[in-house]
Motif scaffolding. Structure first.
Motif, short mmCIF file in Angstrom:
data_model
loop_
_atom_site.label_atom_id
_atom_site.label_comp_id
_atom_site.label_asym_id
_atom_site.label_seq_id
_atom_site.Cartn_x
_atom_site.Cartn_y
_atom_site.Cartn_z
N ASN A 188 -34.46 18.26 -77.51
CA ASN A 188 -35.01 18.93 -78.62
C ASN A 188 -34.79 17.99 -80.02
OD1 ASN A 188 -35.53 21.10 -77.15
ND2 ASN A 188 -33.68 22.22 -77.69
N GLU A 189 -33.85 17.10 -79.97
CA GLU A 189 -33.48 16.59 -81.19
C GLU A 189 -34.55 15.43 -81.57
OE1 GLU A 189 -31.75 13.68 -78.30
OE2 GLU A 189 -32.19 15.89 -78.45
N LYS A 190 -35.38 15.09 -80.34
CA LYS A 190 -36.25 13.89 -80.43
C LYS A 190 -37.58 14.50 -80.93
CE LYS A 190 -33.90 11.34 -76.89
NZ LYS A 190 -33.93 10.98 -75.43
N HIS A 191 -38.04 15.62 -80.74
CA HIS A 191 -39.41 16.26 -81.06
C HIS A 191 -39.99 15.67 -82.19
CE1 HIS A 191 -38.85 19.59 -77.97
NE2 HIS A 191 -38.81 18.58 -77.51
N HIS A 192 -39.21 16.10 -83.26
CA HIS A 192 -39.76 15.51 -84.80
C HIS A 192 -40.40 14.27 -84.87
CE1 HIS A 192 -38.74 14.45 -88.95
NE2 HIS A 192 -39.78 15.56 -89.09
N ALA A 193 -39.52 13.27 -84.55
CA ALA A 193 -39.85 11.90 -84.61
C ALA A 193 -40.94 11.56 -83.80
CB ALA A 193 -38.65 11.16 -84.58
N SER A 249 -53.15 9.72 -84.46
CA SER A 249 -54.20 10.59 -84.10
C SER A 249 -54.28 11.12 -82.64
CB SER A 249 -55.59 9.78 -84.64
OG SER A 249 -55.65 9.59 -85.90
N LYS A 250 -53.14 11.46 -82.13
CA LYS A 250 -53.23 12.11 -80.70
C LYS A 250 -52.87 13.34 -80.85
CE LYS A 250 -52.93 7.89 -79.39
NZ LYS A 250 -54.00 6.89 -78.79
N ASN A 251 -53.61 14.34 -80.25
CA ASN A 251 -53.58 15.65 -80.20
C ASN A 251 -52.07 15.88 -79.45
OD1 ASN A 251 -56.16 16.91 -81.10
ND2 ASN A 251 -56.72 15.35 -79.61
N VAL A 252 -51.54 17.13 -79.77
CA VAL A 252 -50.10 17.18 -79.32
C VAL A 252 -49.78 18.52 -78.83
CG1 VAL A 252 -47.60 17.16 -80.08
CG2 VAL A 252 -49.22 15.44 -81.40
N LEU A 253 -49.25 18.71 -77.60
CA LEU A 253 -48.53 19.63 -77.21
C LEU A 253 -47.24 19.64 -77.12
CD1 LEU A 253 -48.84 22.58 -75.63
CD2 LEU A 253 -49.25 21.41 -73.45
N CYS A 254 -46.34 20.46 -77.80
CA CYS A 254 -44.87 20.04 -77.99
C CYS A 254 -44.27 21.39 -77.11
CB CYS A 254 -44.61 19.90 -79.20
SG CYS A 254 -42.91 19.38 -79.39
N GLU A 255 -43.29 20.79 -76.50
CA GLU A 255 -42.18 21.92 -75.93
C GLU A 255 -41.45 22.57 -77.01
OE1 GLU A 255 -41.41 23.46 -73.39
OE2 GLU A 255 -42.82 22.76 -72.21
N LYS A 256 -41.15 23.87 -76.59
CA LYS A 256 -40.16 24.42 -77.71
C LYS A 256 -38.69 24.06 -77.50
CE LYS A 256 -38.35 26.56 -74.24
NZ LYS A 256 -36.84 26.27 -73.95
N PRO A 257 -37.83 24.42 -78.51
CA PRO A 257 -38.15 24.87 -79.98
C PRO A 257 -38.94 23.39 -80.35
CG PRO A 257 -35.98 24.16 -79.77
CD PRO A 257 -36.55 24.19 -78.26
N LEU A 258 -39.77 23.59 -81.44
CA LEU A 258 -40.47 22.28 -82.07
C LEU A 258 -39.48 21.27 -82.31
CD1 LEU A 258 -43.74 23.73 -83.93
CD2 LEU A 258 -43.36 22.78 -81.67
N ALA A 259 -38.35 21.78 -83.16
CA ALA A 259 -37.51 20.90 -83.84
C ALA A 259 -36.10 21.35 -83.84
CB ALA A 259 -37.99 20.39 -85.13
N ASP A 303 -24.49 19.99 -74.89
CA ASP A 303 -24.76 18.94 -75.93
C ASP A 303 -25.36 19.84 -77.03
OD1 ASP A 303 -25.31 16.80 -77.59
OD2 ASP A 303 -26.27 15.64 -76.03
N ALA A 304 -24.88 20.00 -78.23
CA ALA A 304 -25.37 20.62 -79.30
C ALA A 304 -26.23 19.78 -79.96
CB ALA A 304 -24.21 21.24 -80.42
N SER A 305 -25.98 18.59 -79.99
CA SER A 305 -26.61 17.55 -80.87
C SER A 305 -28.09 17.40 -80.30
CB SER A 305 -25.98 16.29 -80.96
OG SER A 305 -26.03 15.48 -79.68
N ALA A 306 -28.23 17.72 -79.20
CA ALA A 306 -29.64 17.51 -78.39
C ALA A 306 -30.27 18.78 -78.42
CB ALA A 306 -29.41 17.17 -76.71
N GLY A 307 -29.64 19.83 -79.01
CA GLY A 307 -30.37 21.11 -79.06
C GLY A 307 -30.10 22.17 -77.81
N GLY A 308 -28.73 21.82 -77.44
CA GLY A 308 -28.62 22.98 -76.15
C GLY A 308 -27.89 24.12 -76.58
N GLY A 309 -27.66 25.02 -75.66
CA GLY A 309 -27.42 26.55 -75.94
C GLY A 309 -28.53 27.34 -75.52
N VAL A 310 -28.22 28.62 -75.38
CA VAL A 310 -29.19 29.66 -74.64
C VAL A 310 -30.20 29.99 -75.93
CG1 VAL A 310 -28.05 31.72 -75.32
CG2 VAL A 310 -29.56 31.55 -73.19
#
Length: 334
Positions: A74-79, A88-98, A167-174
Motif C-alpha cells: 500500500n505504501e508504494k501506490h501513491h508514487a 499518460s498511462k491509464n491506471v487501475l490501482c488496488e485498494k486502499p489507494l494510498a 508491517d504497519a508502514s506497508a499498510g498492514g492491518g485488517v
C-alpha cells in the motif's frame, strides 16, 4: 485495445487479473515490475509476459503500454500511480489507494487533470450477487433501508499474511485490507456515504503491531445504521451482508469473496424467496467496464473517487478505534 504493464508481481495479478485482462478483445499484458530480479523473471515466464523490469521508469517508457495495474504494497501506490499518470498511462490501482487521504486525493486529481482513466480495484461491485442485491434495494423491494450488517471475518490464508499482519508502514492491518472493501460495498448498495463512525479494534491471535480484528458502527445520512465486523482470525464465521428495510430484509451469505458464489434470500410479507443472480467472473466484468471507460464509454465500476471514499471510511474507523471516540468521516472535499 489495452496493453498492460503490471506494477507488482502479485498473487492477485497471477490468480485473477492477468486472465481478466487478456479476456478483453485485443488486450494483452506486456510487462511486469518487481523489485526482485529473479521473482520478476519467474513471474513473467510463468504468466507468458515478455518483459520484466526492476525499474518503474523503464516499464513506463514503453509506448506500447497504455494501462497499468498497481498491486504493490500500500505504501508504494501513491508514487507509482503519480509516475504512471505523468507517463499518460491509464491506471487501475488496488485498494486502499494510498496510506493517507491527501495522497489518494492527489492521485485522483492528477489523473483527472491528465485526462486519463483511473479506477480502484473494488471487485465486489462486479459480483452477480451484489448486482442482484443492488437491484433489490434500488427497486424498493425492502422499502426504506433502516440498517445493514456486514460480517467479513475470515481466516487470512498463510500465503497472504506477511506484511498484512506485521508491517504497519506497508499498510498492514485488517482495516486497510478488508474494511475498505466493506465501505465501498455499503456505498455501492446505499448510494450514500457514512457520516461518522464508532469502532473498537484489537488483536486476536495474528496481528503483530497491527490490528487483526475490528468492529464498527456507521451512521448514514438517511438515518440508516451500518454494523461491520472484519477479522483475519475467524476460520469458521462465514461472510455475508444483510439489509433490513421497512418492507423486507435481504440476507446474503458467502458473497464477500473473489469468486462468483453465495446465496441471497429476500424475506418480506410474502415469505422467503431465493434470489437468483448471474455467476460471471467478477474481474472479467470489472476489466470490461474499465476498458469501455478508457474508450470513452461510461465510467469504471469503481473510479478514483470511490477509492478515496472507501479509504476515508477506513481511516475514520481506525481513528475511532484508536481514540475511543466517535469520528466524523473526512472525504477530502470529494
Amino acid at each position: 485495445m489495452l496493453r498492460w504493464g503490471l506494477i507488482g508481481a502479485s498473487r492477485i495479478a497471477s490468480s485473477y487479473m492477468i486472465e481478466a485482462m487478456r479476456a478483453q478483445e485485443g488486450a494483452d499484458v506486456l510487462s511486469v515490475l518487481s523489485t526482485d530480479v529473479a521473482r520478476g523473471a519467474r513471474f513473467a515466464d510463468e504468466n507468458g509476459i515478455a518483459d520484466s523490469y526492476t525499474d518503474l521508469d523503464a516499464l513506463l517508457a514503453d509506448d506500447r503500454v497504455n494501462a497499468v495495474y498497481i498491486s504493490t504494497t500500500n505504501e508504494k501506490h501513491h508514487a507509482q500511480a503519480l509516475a504512471a499518470i505523468a507517463a499518460s498511462k491509464n491506471v487501475l490501482c488496488e485498494k486502499p489507494l494510498a496510506m493517507s487521504l491527501a495522497d489518494a486525493c492527489e492521485m485522483v486529481k492528477a489523473a483527472a487533470d491528465k485526462g486519463i482513466t483511473f479506477a480502484t480495484n473494488h471487485h465486489l461491485r462486479n459480483a452477480g450477487t451484489h448486482l442482484a442485491i443492488k437491484d433489490l434495494i434500488s427497486n424498493g423491494r425492502i422499502g426504506d433501508v433502516l440498517s445493514a450488517r456486514v460480517f467479513h471475518a475470515v481466516n487470512l490464508p498463510e500465503h497472504l499474511r506477511g506484511w498484512r499482519i506485521n508491517d504497519a508502514s506497508a499498510g498492514g492491518g485488517v482495516i486497510p485490507d478488508i474494511t475498505v472493501h466493506d465501505a465501498d460495498t455499503i456505498r455501492f448498495h446505499l448510494d450514500e456515504d457514512p457520516v461518522d463512525v464508532v469502532a473498537k479494534s484489537g488483536t486476536s491471535g495474528m496481528g503483530e503491531g497491527v490490528e487483526d480484528s475490528v468492529m464498527s458502527v456507521w451512521s448514514m445520512p438517511s438515518g440508516a445504521m451500518v454494523q461491520t465486523h472484519e477479522s483475519f482470525t475467524h476460520g469458521f464465521a462465514g461472510t455475508g451482508i444483510e439489509f433490513h428495510g421497512t418492507r423486507g430484509s435481504i440476507f446474503a451469505q458467502g458473497v464477500m469473496t473473489q469468486e462468483p458464489v453465495g446465496t441471497i434470500r429476500l424475506v418480506d410479507s410474502n415469505g422467503e424467496t431465493a434470489v437468483s443472480y448471474e455467476n460471471h467472473n467478477l474481474y472479467k466484468r470489472s476489466l470490461g467496464v474499465f476498458t469501455q471507460a478508457v474508450a470513452g464509454t461510461g465510467r469504471p465500476s469503481a473510479d478514483g473517487v470511490d477509492g478515496i471514499k472507501s479509504l476515508a471510511v477506513a481511516l475514520a474507523v481506525r481513528e475511532a478505534a484508536r481514540s475511543g471516540r466517535q469520528t466524523t468521516v473526512d472525504y477530502g472535499g470529494f
